[in-house]
Design a protein around this motif. Structure first.
Motif, short mmCIF file in Angstrom:
data_model
loop_
_atom_site.label_atom_id
_atom_site.label_comp_id
_atom_site.label_asym_id
_atom_site.label_seq_id
_atom_site.Cartn_x
_atom_site.Cartn_y
_atom_site.Cartn_z
N TYR A 174 0.84 -1.19 0.00
CA TYR A 174 0.00 0.00 0.00
C TYR A 174 0.88 1.25 0.00
O TYR A 174 2.09 1.18 0.23
CB TYR A 174 -0.94 0.02 1.21
CG TYR A 174 -0.26 0.10 2.56
CD1 TYR A 174 -0.14 1.31 3.22
CD2 TYR A 174 0.27 -1.04 3.17
CE1 TYR A 174 0.48 1.40 4.46
CE2 TYR A 174 0.88 -0.97 4.40
CZ TYR A 174 0.99 0.25 5.04
OH TYR A 174 1.61 0.34 6.26
N MET A 175 0.25 2.40 -0.29
CA MET A 175 0.95 3.67 -0.31
C MET A 175 0.69 4.40 1.00
O MET A 175 -0.44 4.74 1.33
CB MET A 175 0.48 4.52 -1.49
CG MET A 175 1.20 5.85 -1.64
SD MET A 175 2.96 5.66 -2.05
CE MET A 175 2.83 5.17 -3.78
N ASP A 176 1.74 4.62 1.76
CA ASP A 176 1.64 5.36 3.01
C ASP A 176 2.00 6.82 2.75
O ASP A 176 3.01 7.10 2.10
CB ASP A 176 2.58 4.76 4.06
CG ASP A 176 2.39 5.39 5.43
OD1 ASP A 176 2.91 6.49 5.64
OD2 ASP A 176 1.73 4.77 6.29
N LYS A 177 1.17 7.72 3.25
CA LYS A 177 1.37 9.14 2.97
C LYS A 177 2.73 9.62 3.44
O LYS A 177 3.38 10.43 2.78
CB LYS A 177 0.26 9.95 3.65
CG LYS A 177 0.20 11.39 3.22
CD LYS A 177 -1.02 12.09 3.82
CE LYS A 177 -1.08 13.55 3.37
NZ LYS A 177 -2.25 14.25 3.93
N ALA A 178 3.19 9.13 4.59
CA ALA A 178 4.47 9.57 5.15
C ALA A 178 5.63 8.70 4.70
O ALA A 178 6.72 9.20 4.37
CB ALA A 178 4.38 9.59 6.67
N LYS A 179 5.41 7.37 4.64
CA LYS A 179 6.51 6.44 4.36
C LYS A 179 6.70 6.17 2.88
O LYS A 179 7.76 5.68 2.47
CB LYS A 179 6.25 5.11 5.07
CG LYS A 179 6.11 5.21 6.58
CD LYS A 179 5.73 3.83 7.14
CE LYS A 179 5.42 3.89 8.63
NZ LYS A 179 4.95 2.57 9.12
N GLY A 180 5.67 6.42 2.06
CA GLY A 180 5.75 6.07 0.65
C GLY A 180 5.33 4.63 0.42
O GLY A 180 4.62 4.05 1.25
N PRO A 181 5.75 4.01 -0.71
CA PRO A 181 5.36 2.62 -0.99
C PRO A 181 5.82 1.69 0.13
O PRO A 181 6.98 1.68 0.52
CB PRO A 181 6.09 2.30 -2.30
CG PRO A 181 6.33 3.63 -2.94
CD PRO A 181 6.57 4.59 -1.80
N THR A 182 4.86 0.94 0.67
CA THR A 182 5.15 0.04 1.80
C THR A 182 4.73 -1.38 1.41
O THR A 182 3.61 -1.59 0.94
CB THR A 182 4.37 0.50 3.05
OG1 THR A 182 4.71 1.86 3.32
CG2 THR A 182 4.71 -0.35 4.25
N THR A 183 5.64 -2.32 1.61
CA THR A 183 5.40 -3.69 1.17
C THR A 183 5.59 -4.66 2.32
O THR A 183 6.63 -4.65 2.97
CB THR A 183 6.38 -4.08 0.03
OG1 THR A 183 6.35 -3.07 -0.97
CG2 THR A 183 6.01 -5.41 -0.59
N THR A 184 4.58 -5.48 2.60
CA THR A 184 4.70 -6.52 3.60
C THR A 184 5.11 -7.81 2.90
O THR A 184 4.42 -8.28 2.00
CB THR A 184 3.38 -6.75 4.36
OG1 THR A 184 2.97 -5.52 4.96
CG2 THR A 184 3.54 -7.79 5.44
N VAL A 185 6.25 -8.36 3.31
CA VAL A 185 6.83 -9.55 2.66
C VAL A 185 7.05 -10.64 3.69
O VAL A 185 7.51 -10.37 4.81
CB VAL A 185 8.17 -9.19 1.97
CG1 VAL A 185 8.85 -10.44 1.40
CG2 VAL A 185 7.96 -8.17 0.86
N LEU A 186 6.73 -11.86 3.32
CA LEU A 186 7.11 -13.01 4.13
C LEU A 186 8.41 -13.56 3.56
O LEU A 186 8.45 -14.06 2.44
CB LEU A 186 6.03 -14.10 4.08
CG LEU A 186 6.36 -15.39 4.85
CD1 LEU A 186 6.50 -15.11 6.34
CD2 LEU A 186 5.30 -16.45 4.61
N ILE A 187 9.48 -13.42 4.34
CA ILE A 187 10.79 -13.95 3.90
C ILE A 187 10.72 -15.47 4.00
O ILE A 187 10.47 -16.02 5.07
CB ILE A 187 11.94 -13.40 4.77
CG1 ILE A 187 11.92 -11.86 4.80
CG2 ILE A 187 13.27 -13.91 4.25
CD1 ILE A 187 12.06 -11.20 3.47
N GLN A 188 10.96 -16.15 2.89
CA GLN A 188 10.85 -17.61 2.86
C GLN A 188 12.20 -18.32 2.75
O GLN A 188 12.28 -19.53 2.95
CB GLN A 188 9.95 -18.02 1.69
CG GLN A 188 8.50 -17.57 1.87
CD GLN A 188 7.68 -17.73 0.61
OE1 GLN A 188 7.89 -17.05 -0.37
NE2 GLN A 188 6.73 -18.66 0.64
N LYS A 189 13.23 -17.54 2.43
CA LYS A 189 14.56 -18.15 2.27
C LYS A 189 15.60 -17.05 2.43
O LYS A 189 15.40 -15.92 2.00
CB LYS A 189 14.66 -18.78 0.88
CG LYS A 189 15.97 -19.48 0.58
CD LYS A 189 15.95 -20.05 -0.83
CE LYS A 189 17.28 -20.69 -1.19
NZ LYS A 189 17.30 -21.19 -2.58
N GLY A 190 16.74 -17.40 3.05
CA GLY A 190 17.84 -16.45 3.18
C GLY A 190 17.62 -15.41 4.26
O GLY A 190 16.76 -15.55 5.14
#
Length: 489
Positions: A174-190
């Motif tokens: 989603y686009m956060d007004k203060a933070k900019g593009p924000t992405t929630t990711v599930l790290i699956q490796k590394g």
């Protein structure tokens, strides 16, 4: 709906996620990590409402074990069956959490029978589905549920490498007004570190910050860790792959190649212009409700589209001209004005400036927090555009007491109104011996020698019928009219 998934998660995490949600309905996918002495468990909290079918399907595809929450008082619902189907199609093992067992007068065997009918036969009945009785309110069975998840994880040998460049899957963006593009990711490796360049979907970036589900800032995130990442050039789509590359230059080059490849595939498709949209409206060839949808999260767009697709109508077309995560902008209003569209805002802000532009452009902006309300309003709008049905309304009836034949060979019936009222120029039917012998209209209506518009109950009058001169004493004249009523879906 309301089977208690998020409340169970609150009991596990000792948090209050459910209290922050409108109507206590989970409307996006959240990811939460729970640490145990034996190991950590990452929960993807997927919405239970039927509109979020696609979101649950995506959740299952990045899931190792599904915990299917079924309320002991409600039993299996259509959404439960959908969730079972998603888990089966993803070939993911299922643990059933039978929630709300603290409630009185519940029948646990009835619910077990229901889930068994859908292929989830409990272990104690000779099947291989683990069923754990829990109460999110009292905490009963929560430890046993976590133990079962960890035991199943151990039996399935669920392991992931925590070394090397990070790879994962987007859960939300989603686009956060203060933070900019924000992405929630599930790290699956590394392992992901601050400063790592990455590619995600059709965009790229460099990790500027990482925040966990407790809102703590992280410098590194290992495998099976959900993190909110700042630093992407743009928002992306849930389900997109995330992976770290050796440099921002490499990331930029790969994304340009992806975009170029996509553009070449779609170069033959003609984009519709605002002028085209306006011309179609002027033709009047098609009845349409045109929508521009702005939401807080990309995943919410899927949910709204799912709701719209389920509205039954063959006469009215519902078109989504534009959909995007982010606040409602001036350009959204101008597009809506040109295309005669309605702007739908779902959990997004509306600034005073944009509101004023909408008012001057006479664009309707609808703001929603709960998807049920949005669905109901669109359904009502569709009903309002349907071709109205004609319905007959009986105004009243009169009995013929005497027949008068005039010099021009026309006939006037001396009547008394026995029910309702008789109205001049209304439609009428003549009933004789219980059968309709003629249908026409009332052309003249008199009280004594004066022309009147209507005559009420128990009043005498003279009635003339268009093109019918064969009236007899005892005939019934019914006065009625056809009114248009809106169809219901």
């Amino acid at each position: 709906v309301d089977h208690g998934k998020t409340t169970i998660l609150d009991a596990v995490r000792k948090s209050a996620i459910a209290e922050k949600e409108f109507g206590q309905i989970t409307q996006k996918i959240g990811a939460y990590k729970v640490k145990r002495p034996e190991g950590s468990i990452v929960f993807l909290d997927t919405p239970g409402h039927e509109a979020f079918t696609a979101m649950r399907a995506r959740g299952a595809m990045i899931t190792d074990i599904v915990v299917l929450v079924v309320a002991a008082d409600d039993g299996v619902k259509p959404q439960t069956i959908e969730a079972i189907n998603h888990a089966k199609s993803a070939d993911v093992p299922i643990i059933v959490a039978l929630n709300k067992i603290d409630k009185p007068n519940i029948n646990i065997d009835r619910v077990k029978k229901q889930i068994a009918e859908h292929g989830l036969v409990p272990e104690e009945w000779g099947g291989n589905t683990v069923v754990v009785n829990v109460s999110a309110i009292t905490g009963q069975g929560i430890k046993e549920l976590l133990d079962m998840i960890l035991l199943m994880g151990e039996m399935l040998e669920l392991k992931a490498s925590c070394v090397g460049p990070a790879e994962g899957t987007v859960i939300e963006s989603y686009m956060d007004k203060a933070k900019g593009p924000t992405t929630t990711v599930l790290i699956q490796k590394g392992e992901l570190k601050i400063g790592d360049p990455f590619i995600v979907g059709k965009t790229y970036g460099k990790v500027r910050a990482m925040i966990d589900d407790w809102n703590n800032k992280l410098s590194t995130a290992g495998s099976s860790t959900p993190v909110e990442i700042l630093g992407a050039q743009n928002i992306t789509r849930p389900g997109d792959k995330f992976y770290v590359v050796d440099s921002e230059k490499t990331a930029r080059k790969k994304v340009e190649d992806i975009q170029s490849m996509t553009a070449s595939k779609t170069s033959g498709i003609k984009n519709i212009t605002l002028e085209d949209l306006y011309a179609e409206i002027q033709k009047g060839s098609v009845k349409e409700i045109k929508l521009i949808i702005k939401t807080d999260y990309v995943g919410s767009i899927e949910a709204i589209k799912n709701v719209i697709e389920k509205i039954p109508s063959t006469e009215v077309k519902i078109s989504i001209l534009h959909s995007e995560a982010g606040p409602i902008s001036e350009s959204d209003i101008l597009l809506a004005s040109a295309a005669n569209a309605i702007v739908i805002g779902f959990n997004v802000p509306l600034t005073k400036n944009v509101e004023e532009i909408a008012r001057s452009e006479k664009v309707e902006v609808r703001m929603y927090k709960i998807i049920y309300d949005l669905a109901e309003d669109i359904k009502n709008a569709v009903e309002g555009m349907l071709v109205p049905e004609e319905k007959e309304v009986l105004l009243g009836q009169a009995m013929v007491k005497q027949v008068f034949r005039l010099s021009d060979n026309s006939t006037v019936a001396g009547c008394i109104v026995t029910e309702g009222k008789i109205i001049r120029n209304s439609s009428c039917r003549i009933i004789r011996n219980g059968a309709i012998i003629y249908q026409g209209s009332i052309t003249s209506l008199k009280r004594f020698k004066e022309n009147v518009r209507e005559v009420k109950l128990n009043t005498e009058c003279g009635i003339g019928i268009a093109h019918f001169n064969n009236l007899e004493e005892g005939d019934i004249i019914q006065s009625y009219m056809n009114v248009k009523v809106t169809k219901k879906l």
